[in-house]
Each structure stands twice: as structure tokens, then as C-alpha cells.
Design a protein around this motif. Structure first.
Motif, short mmCIF file in Angstrom:
data_model
loop_
_atom_site.label_atom_id
_atom_site.label_comp_id
_atom_site.label_asym_id
_atom_site.label_seq_id
_atom_site.Cartn_x
_atom_site.Cartn_y
_atom_site.Cartn_z
N VAL A 17 28.83 -24.55 -2.93
CA VAL A 17 27.95 -23.67 -2.16
C VAL A 17 26.51 -23.88 -2.61
O VAL A 17 26.22 -23.89 -3.81
CB VAL A 17 28.34 -22.18 -2.37
N SER A 18 25.60 -24.06 -1.66
CA SER A 18 24.20 -24.26 -2.02
C SER A 18 23.29 -23.64 -0.98
O SER A 18 23.68 -23.42 0.16
CB SER A 18 23.88 -25.76 -2.17
N CYS A 19 22.07 -23.33 -1.39
CA CYS A 19 21.07 -22.81 -0.47
C CYS A 19 19.69 -23.20 -0.98
O CYS A 19 19.48 -23.37 -2.18
CB CYS A 19 21.18 -21.29 -0.33
N GLY A 20 18.76 -23.35 -0.06
CA GLY A 20 17.40 -23.71 -0.43
C GLY A 20 16.68 -22.53 -1.07
O GLY A 20 16.79 -21.40 -0.60
N VAL A 21 15.97 -22.79 -2.16
CA VAL A 21 15.24 -21.73 -2.86
C VAL A 21 13.85 -22.20 -3.26
O VAL A 21 13.57 -23.41 -3.30
CB VAL A 21 15.99 -21.23 -4.13
N LYS A 22 12.99 -21.25 -3.57
CA LYS A 22 11.65 -21.53 -4.09
C LYS A 22 11.44 -20.70 -5.35
O LYS A 22 11.96 -19.59 -5.45
CB LYS A 22 10.59 -21.16 -3.05
N LEU A 23 10.68 -21.24 -6.28
CA LEU A 23 10.29 -20.50 -7.49
C LEU A 23 8.83 -20.12 -7.37
O LEU A 23 7.99 -20.94 -7.02
CB LEU A 23 10.48 -21.35 -8.75
N VAL A 24 8.55 -18.85 -7.66
CA VAL A 24 7.19 -18.33 -7.62
C VAL A 24 6.87 -17.74 -8.98
O VAL A 24 7.67 -16.98 -9.53
CB VAL A 24 7.03 -17.26 -6.52
N LEU A 124 18.97 -17.54 3.74
CA LEU A 124 19.00 -16.13 3.37
C LEU A 124 20.42 -15.59 3.16
O LEU A 124 20.68 -14.88 2.18
CB LEU A 124 18.29 -15.30 4.44
N GLU A 125 21.35 -15.92 4.04
CA GLU A 125 22.70 -15.36 3.94
C GLU A 125 23.41 -15.81 2.66
O GLU A 125 23.94 -15.00 1.90
CB GLU A 125 23.54 -15.74 5.16
N VAL A 126 23.40 -17.13 2.42
CA VAL A 126 24.06 -17.66 1.21
C VAL A 126 23.40 -17.10 -0.04
O VAL A 126 24.08 -16.69 -0.99
CB VAL A 126 24.01 -19.20 1.20
N PHE A 127 22.07 -17.08 -0.03
CA PHE A 127 21.31 -16.55 -1.17
C PHE A 127 21.71 -15.11 -1.46
O PHE A 127 21.96 -14.73 -2.61
CB PHE A 127 19.82 -16.64 -0.87
N SER A 128 21.78 -14.28 -0.42
CA SER A 128 22.09 -12.85 -0.58
C SER A 128 23.50 -12.63 -1.11
O SER A 128 23.73 -11.77 -1.96
CB SER A 128 21.91 -12.12 0.75
N VAL A 129 24.45 -13.43 -0.61
CA VAL A 129 25.85 -13.30 -1.06
C VAL A 129 25.96 -13.66 -2.54
O VAL A 129 26.62 -12.96 -3.33
CB VAL A 129 26.78 -14.19 -0.21
#
Length: 274
Positions: A17-24, A124-129
């Protein structure tokens, strides 16, 4: 409000399972006092420069390269492009190696925090789960990532609607507590003193509120600069702490009285007869 500037973009990967993310960046030094180095002779700013150790000549940026010292004076030259060509999966992927219990994290190893947010609406969906599952398990993901051309061990945990990634110090960076604490001894003390100290602590229990934090050093710098700008004398230096307490019992009881704390079962002072 402008979108936050990402310092890293890639993928958070847990198993398949993977999802795109950003670091701030979660910290800022924008409000801190910064000094420039001046020439004492004319009061003008000076620049830092790399100079040849043998000739003393300034070396232009185009002529600079990195070097790793094998032995004294014996270097292997490393070009910046050679570093960029290194194929590291962690340069673009936060692959979770394992999960640890948040309550078991040794806070000494926590260093610099970053916010983790979805890269776009599709993530968003994968990240939230993943975030909610970690929150329910009170788990933090251990991973590694390349930031600013350096590999860093990191910990990722749920934080509000997003996640928080924190750089970790390595074990080699930490001084062993044994070298500092092993020679300490536990002195004997009266249980009565422990009770009084506990009452003082109870009086001051509160919630940690970083908005109330004050940088007293920064405040002192601002006051000094303001005084010099107005041609006034700088503020007086803070008084040095007193020597070690000699009569601990007396000091603790005075502290209780100052805080208005009454001990249960403590004998009341008797009135003098007329």
C-alpha cells in the motif's frame, strides 16, 4: 493562505500500500535575532570564504569539490554529481520497515519534526486510512529518508488530520547515560521532605502549553539592542543563583507557606497565653 512549501515529495509505503506525500517543515527561525559579522575597523559586513590552506588564496565555488580524508593529507575527491547519482530508494520513498508503540519511544532520540500531508487529492483516502489505523494502534512507523543529501532515520506518527515525521538521532550520536549517571548516589532523606516536595509539585501541575513558552535569552537580546539603539545603558544582568541549599527542610516549609499550601495533619501553631 499560500500552500505550504514542501521540502520533500515522494511516497509513503506500507507493504504493497502506498500514497503520495509531502513533507513540510514544522519549525521556523524567522522570528529569531540574527547577527552579521562586521569589520571592527570600519563597521562594514564581512563575507565568509573558503581559502587554500597552503597558499591562503580564496577558492572560487567552481573550483571547490568535496573530499574524504583517508589519512592525514590524503583525500579522495567526490564530485557533487557523483552523490546525486546514488540510487537510493529512500530518496523518493518512505518505506515503513516496522511499527513501534508510541509510548515506548525514547524521546532522547527525537530531533527535528516535519508535517506529513497527502501529495494530492488522489492520495487522501489511503493516507487517511493509514493514519487512523496507526492512531487506533497507537503505533509509529519507523523508516528512513534522504533529506538535504543525507540519509536520516525517521519516525512517523499520526498528528491531527495529518502525520508528524521526526528525524531520529542515531545511537552513535548519543552519550551513554551510564557515563553520566552511574557515579551518582542516592542520599538518605526524610520521608517528610518528600511529602512537602510532592505538595509543591501538585500545586504547580498544569498542561504543557508551548504558546506560553518564553525565550528569555532572545528577550534579553532584544532589550539590549533596543537600549543601545536609544543610547541607554543595557539592562542589568540577571542575578546568579545562590549556593546549594543547606537547610532543605526549612526552605521547603517556607516554600509551602509562600504558595499558601497547608499540610494535612500538620500541627497548628499554638497561641501564646496573655
Amino acid at each position: 493562505m499560500a500552500a505550504p512549501r514542501a521540502v520533500w515529495k515522494g511516497f509513503l509505503k506500507v507493504g504493497s500500500v502506498s500514497c503520495g506525500v509531502k513533507l513540510v517543515g514544522a519549525t521556523s527561525k524567522a522570528g529569531k535575532i540574527h547577527f552579521k559579522i562586521l569589520n571592527r575597523q570600519d563597521g562594514l559586513p564581512v563575507k565568509s570564504a573558503y581559502v587554500d590552506e597552503e597558499t591562503g588564496d580564496v577558492v572560487d565555488a567552481a573550483d571547490q569539490t568535496k573530499g574524504y580524508e583517508l589519512e592525514k593529507g590524503d583525500f579522495i575527491e567526490i564530485e557533487p554529481d557523483e552523490i546525486k547519482k546514488l540510487k537510493l530508494s529512500s530518496a523518493h520513498t518512505l518505506e515503513v520497515e516496522s511499527f513501534v508503540a508510541i509510548d515506548d519511544v525514547d524521546t532522547r532520540y527525537l530531533e527535528k519534526p516535519y508535517y506529513v500531508i497527502p501529495a494530492d487529492g488522489a492520495a487522501l483516502e489511503v493516507f487517511s486510512v493509514l493514519r487512523e489505523a496507526m492512531a487506533k494502534k497507537r503505533g509509529a512507523a519507523r523508516s528512513c529518508v534522504v533529506l538535504y543529501q543525507r540519509g536520516r532515520e525517521v519516525l512517523v506518527q499520526p498528528f491531527g488530520k495529518g502525520m508528524l515525521l521526526t528525524e531520529l538521532r542515531t545511537h552513535n550520536e548519543m552519550a551513554s547515560e551510564k557515563t553520566v549517571l552511574d557515579d551518582l548516589t542516592n542520599p538518605k532523606y526524610d520521608d517528610d521532605l518528600l511529602e512537602i516536595a510532592g505538595l509543591l509539585i501538585d500545586k504547580k501541575v498544569t498542561k504543557l502549553d508551548p504558546s506560553k513558552f518564553e525565550d528569555t535569552y532572545e528577550d534579553a537580546l532584544i532589550a539590549m539592542i533596543d537600549a543601545k539603539r536609544k543610547g541607554k545603558k543595557p539592562p542589568k544582568a540577571a542575578t546568579r543563583p545562590k549556593e546549594n541549599v543547606v537547610d532543605l527542610a526549612s526552605i521547603l516549609r517556607k516554600s509551602l507557606a509562600k504558595e499558601g499550601i497547608a499540610r494535612k495533619g500538620a500541627a497548628k501553631p499554638q497561641r501564646k497565653s496573655a
